[in-house]
Design an enzyme around this catalytic site. Structure first.
Site, PDB file in Angstrom:
ATOM      1  N   LYS A 119      -3.019  -7.336  -3.978  1.00 53.68           N
ATOM      2  CA  LYS A 119      -1.928  -6.690  -4.709  1.00 53.68           C
ATOM      3  C   LYS A 119      -0.665  -7.539  -4.747  1.00 53.68           C
ATOM      4  O   LYS A 119       0.056  -7.527  -5.751  1.00 53.68           O
ATOM      5  CB  LYS A 119      -1.625  -5.319  -4.117  1.00 53.68           C
ATOM      6  CG  LYS A 119      -0.998  -5.331  -2.731  1.00 53.68           C
ATOM      7  CD  LYS A 119      -0.694  -3.926  -2.250  1.00 53.68           C
ATOM      8  CE  LYS A 119      -0.082  -3.935  -0.861  1.00 53.68           C
ATOM      9  NZ  LYS A 119       1.201  -4.642  -0.807  1.00 53.68           N
ATOM     10  N   THR A 120      -0.363  -8.275  -3.660  1.00 55.84           N
ATOM     11  CA  THR A 120       0.847  -9.093  -3.651  1.00 55.84           C
ATOM     12  C   THR A 120       0.754 -10.189  -4.708  1.00 55.84           C
ATOM     13  O   THR A 120       1.740 -10.513  -5.382  1.00 55.84           O
ATOM     14  CB  THR A 120       1.076  -9.717  -2.260  1.00 55.84           C
ATOM     15  OG1 THR A 120       1.157  -8.668  -1.296  1.00 55.84           O
ATOM     16  CG2 THR A 120       2.370 -10.514  -2.227  1.00 55.84           C
ATOM     17  N   ASP A 152       6.367  -1.541  -4.509  1.00 62.05           N
ATOM     18  CA  ASP A 152       5.181  -1.872  -3.728  1.00 62.05           C
ATOM     19  C   ASP A 152       4.968  -0.803  -2.654  1.00 62.05           C
ATOM     20  O   ASP A 152       5.909  -0.137  -2.228  1.00 62.05           O
ATOM     21  CB  ASP A 152       5.383  -3.243  -3.075  1.00 62.05           C
ATOM     22  CG  ASP A 152       4.139  -3.724  -2.343  1.00 62.05           C
ATOM     23  OD1 ASP A 152       3.030  -3.288  -2.705  1.00 62.05           O
ATOM     24  OD2 ASP A 152       4.285  -4.542  -1.420  1.00 62.05           O
ATOM     25  N   GLU A 153       3.729  -0.634  -2.205  1.00 54.46           N
ATOM     26  CA  GLU A 153       3.385   0.337  -1.150  1.00 54.46           C
ATOM     27  C   GLU A 153       3.920   1.729  -1.483  1.00 54.46           C
ATOM     28  O   GLU A 153       4.493   2.417  -0.628  1.00 54.46           O
ATOM     29  CB  GLU A 153       3.927  -0.128   0.217  1.00 54.46           C
ATOM     30  CG  GLU A 153       3.454  -1.500   0.657  1.00 54.46           C
ATOM     31  CD  GLU A 153       2.012  -1.517   1.138  1.00 54.46           C
ATOM     32  OE1 GLU A 153       1.331  -0.487   0.999  1.00 54.46           O
ATOM     33  OE2 GLU A 153       1.577  -2.569   1.626  1.00 54.46           O
ATOM     34  N   GLN A 175      -4.239   4.632   2.182  1.00 54.92           N
ATOM     35  CA  GLN A 175      -3.484   3.969   3.245  1.00 54.92           C
ATOM     36  C   GLN A 175      -2.122   4.616   3.477  1.00 54.92           C
ATOM     37  O   GLN A 175      -1.206   3.987   3.997  1.00 54.92           O
ATOM     38  CB  GLN A 175      -3.306   2.483   2.912  1.00 54.92           C
ATOM     39  CG  GLN A 175      -4.618   1.728   2.849  1.00 54.92           C
ATOM     40  CD  GLN A 175      -4.432   0.233   2.713  1.00 54.92           C
ATOM     41  OE1 GLN A 175      -3.989  -0.450   3.636  1.00 54.92           O
ATOM     42  NE2 GLN A 175      -4.758  -0.286   1.543  1.00 54.92           N
ATOM     43  N   ARG A 219      -8.681  -3.712   8.519  1.00 53.24           N
ATOM     44  CA  ARG A 219      -7.957  -4.888   9.025  1.00 53.24           C
ATOM     45  C   ARG A 219      -8.937  -6.002   9.394  1.00 53.24           C
ATOM     46  O   ARG A 219      -8.536  -7.153   9.542  1.00 53.24           O
ATOM     47  CB  ARG A 219      -7.152  -4.546  10.287  1.00 53.24           C
ATOM     48  CG  ARG A 219      -6.067  -3.486  10.164  1.00 53.24           C
ATOM     49  CD  ARG A 219      -5.150  -3.713   8.994  1.00 53.24           C
ATOM     50  NE  ARG A 219      -5.612  -2.949   7.843  1.00 53.24           N
ATOM     51  CZ  ARG A 219      -5.169  -3.139   6.596  1.00 53.24           C
ATOM     52  NH1 ARG A 219      -4.291  -4.091   6.354  1.00 53.24           N
ATOM     53  NH2 ARG A 219      -5.604  -2.397   5.600  1.00 53.24           N
TER      54      ARG A 219
END
Length: 749
Positions: A35-36, A214-215, A249, A612
């Site tokens: 996504k970044t 973002d997020e 998330q 993770r």
């Protein structure tokens, strides 16, 4: 720069997200889906290919680390992106409020109060509150601001055992009197200004034509309303809005985050298009299978996604059932050492490949002890941060008070440190005379330094207090002439520390306690080097510090080569080659009495932990754990039952638990290595003279010297039958029943 140079490295879904324009866009980005890269490429693409002015782009995220990474990657793609606003939510709020401070009732040179500062102010506003009640009030007032609620609103949604409206009102009056803000204000006040001043809202709508978040799953109500106000969606503004997030998330409800913000985005921003990023570049397929089995219990209509691994199938995750928390720590240590030193170790293997994840900080202790004993280097993420240390807070309070002489919190912290004979009662008297009303009748502090000067000249202070006040006043009078734009701010900070005698004060503490406070103060001086020695540079310095006073994992150094011990919440945004998720028992993870939406968030937290892992995943569940000062028998977490088919099971699975061999076939215990399986409860050989039928795992025993205990492991070692007994005192001992049975008595339950 040709368009293809931006897009060639993207997959089909990423490319679609980058070139999208017009309607609002929700990018549903699965874990490890890049996504970044999409966000930074979109910023560069808009500037280079769509001729969007960089200063008209606002991109916000939640952590300083993420914002810095986003900025650097966008600028690497397109230099002009350096003129875009790429910030954290709170950093943007600070920028906005410095621009419109008078509309918010703030001093232009305001500083930002953290939780400790809030607690001090609440206690002064309502002295009858106990320390526990003050801390509760801090949390509840912060939540109020996360929901954009004022003292005049119905605060029933927050809930409180005391009159929260009254305490909140008193706190706000005291806070406004200082001219400062708290973290909640950095979001709520811009919302109030944008909703109250049409001309400011129009300016912002014209200034920012592209807004990206973002997020977004971590946003709270106040941040959602800020996005609404900035974009002008209610006013029919043509501002382009793009949010990126993953409902699976969303794990920060305790901080005010609302997963509903992302679930309802299409309804709140009409015409929204949804693009899903489902190609995972981090984990192997078997790890993702476990994650999917866990989180699918939470799936919401319209936002389902299926992650597809880019890195192949990989090995199957391991679920280890262990006798107790001590065996859990030993199991983790064995895994780590075998990966570096064992027969199956791989070249280039490092301690830093490994991360031990747990639900609460208290769970780290067992691993710390075991790792120390086994000489395994480790770092605990989430311990006291640099800016939270006493000596650093003292120095920053001096600097903050210099910036704003109405700052009560900083004034109270430093006026008698080092001691100047000005105790709390004298401070209260000084503060009472400084608490005034402005022309509109609103409470406000006068200049506290000038007020202290009047007290010092009045003759109403003791000789010691008068002398102390004089030295304090002289210090700040002298500092007023210390700015020099040709120097670094570090010169000013060093002068503050030296002239205030903080260095000598804490040097004495170093000598007594063996601490390194003076070195920490010197490090603070070092951090001021990049800033100019001006008031503007000082405020930038304070902003950079105050906006980073959280216990996030982002600034915790992991050491050159160390195992990471970290809570599941702190792992967000991180990845490790090999992950051990511990404590999968009812009451530990999920926490006790979680149900409904709270249980769903706990399940999402497990999903975050699983995703993770890049190459290897281990999950542990202990049969017994020491809780609240006593050993309790535990039941496996429902989460591992939901995903049992994705794991290879080792150890003694509890009664009723589906026991799965590699490949998903039903059966008994699976061993994946001699040492590790022993601590996962490896069973003994049957040829043991009948001892195994008597000395079974779980049997309660009594020893003449060690007292009550339980058999936690039974196995053959060099032909001899061995049992391990965990005693209630915490001692664990090995015995050979064939020869030592006289000292042990089996207790019938």
């Amino acid at each position: 720069m040709p368009e293809n140079s931006f897009l060639d490295s993207l997959n089909e879904q990423q490319r679609a997200a980058v070139i999208h324009e017009g309607s609002p866009l929700l990018i549903l980005a699965g874990a490890g889906s890049g996504k970044t890269r999409v966000i930074t490429t979109k910023i560069a693409y808009l500037i280079a290919e769509k001729n969007i002015e960089p200063w008209s782009i606002l991109s916000v995220t939640f952590t300083k680390k993420a914002a810095n990474e986003m900025f650097e990657r966008a600028v690497a793609l397109e230099e002009r992106a350096s003129d875009a606003q790429i910030r954290t939510f709170h950093s943007f709020g600070s920028w906005f409020l410095r621009k419109y401070a008078e509309h918010a009732g703030l001093e232009p040179n305001f500083t930002v109060y953290g939780e400790d500062d809030m607690a001090t102010l609440i206690k002064k506003a309502e002295p009858s509150l106990s320390t526990k009640e003050v801390r509760t009030a801090v949390h509840q007032i912060s939540l109020c601001k996360d929901y954009c609620l004022t003292p005049d609103d119905d605060l029933g949604i927050i809930g409180s055992e005391f009159d929260l409206n009254d305490i909140y009102s008193k706190y706000q009056k005291r806070l406004r009197a200082t001219g400062n803000a708290d973290f909640g204000d950095l979001i709520m006040l811009p919302v109030q200004i944008l909703e109250s001043y049409e001309e400011i809202a129009d300016y912002i709508h014209n200034r920012f034509k592209v807004i990206m978040v973002d997020e977004y799953q971590d946003s709270n109500i106040a941040q959602y309303r800020l996005l609404q106000s900035l974009s002008g969606v209610k006013q029919g503004s043509d501002t382009y809005v793009c949010v990126v997030g993953d409902d699976d998330q969303s794990i920060y409800k305790f901080r005010g985050a609302e997963v509903e913000n992302i679930l309802t985005f299409p309804q709140k921003f009409p015409g929204t298009e949804i693009i899903k990023l489902e190609r995972n570049y981090r984990s192997t397929a078997n790890i993702l299978s476990a994650a999917e089995l866990v989180v699918k219990k939470n799936h919401h209509a319209g936002l389902e996604k299926t992650l597809v691994a880019d890195r192949g199938e990989g090995g199957k995750p391991v679920l280890a059932f262990l006798p107790d928390q001590n065996a859990e720590a030993k199991f983790a240590a064995d895994l780590i050492l075998q990966s570096l030193e064992g027969p199956n170790s791989q070249p280039g293997a490092k301690y830093s490949d490994w991360a031990i994840l747990y639900r609460t900080n208290a769970q780290s202790l067992g691993f710390e002890k075991e790792f120390l004993h086994r000489k395994i280097p480790y770092v605990v993420v989430g311990s006291l941060k640099f800016y939270e240390r006493e000596e650093i807070k003292d120095a920053l309070a001096y600097i903050s008070f210099y910036a704003n002489h109405k700052d009560e919190i900083s004034f109270r912290r430093i006026i008698n440190k080092p001691s100047r004979g000005i105790g709390e009662k004298t401070q209260d008297k000084i503060m009472e005379t400084a608490f005034l009303q402005n022309e509109q009748g609103a409470p406000v502090y006068s200049d506290l330094l000038e007020n202290l000067r009047k007290w010092q000249l009045s003759g109403n202070l003791s000789k010691k207090a008068s002398d102390g006040a004089a030295s304090f006043i002289k210090l700040f009078d002298t500092l007023a002439n210390c700015f020099d734009e040709n120097k670094a701010l570090s010169d000013f900070v060093e002068r503050v520390i030296r002239d205030s005698a903080l260095d000598e004060y804490h040097k004495a503490g170093d000598e007594i306690e063996g601490t390194t406070r003076v070195q920490n103060l010197q490090e603070l001086v070092n951090t001021a080097v990049p800033y100019k020695c001006t008031m503007e540079g000082l405020l930038q310095f304070l902003d950079a510090i105050n906006l980073d006073r959280t216990l996030d994992a982002e600034n915790q150094a992991a050491g050159d080569d160390s195992v990471t011990l970290i809570t599941l919440h702190n792992t967000k945004g991180l990845e490790y080659n090999k992950v051990v998720i511990t404590g999968l028992e009812e009451g530990v993870f999920p926490r006790m009495e979680k149900a409904g939406a709270e249980l769903e968030e706990e399940r999402r937290l497990f999903y975050v932990g699983i995703t993770r892992a890049r190459d290897e995943l281990y999950v542990t569940s202990a049969a017994k754990r020491c809780l609240y000062g006593r050993w309790d028998f535990m039941r496996p977490s429902p989460f591992i039952k939901e995903a049992a088919s994705a794991f290879t099971v080792v150890g003694q699975a509890p009664f009723g638990f589906p026991r799965v061999k590699a490949g998903g076939m039903s059966g008994g215990t699976v061993s994946f290595g001699r040492d590790a399986s022993a601590f996962a409860g490896e069973t003994a050989d049957d040829e043991d003279d009948g001892l195994s039928s008597k000395w079974k795992k779980g049997a309660h025993v009594f020893h003449d010297d060690y007292g009550d205990g339980a058999v936690v492991a039974a196995y053959k070692n060099s032909g001899e039958f061995v049992i391990e007994v965990q005693f209630s005192t915490g001692t664990k001992k090995k015995f050979l029943p064939k020869y030592q049975a006289k000292s042990l008595t089996i207790i019938k339950d």
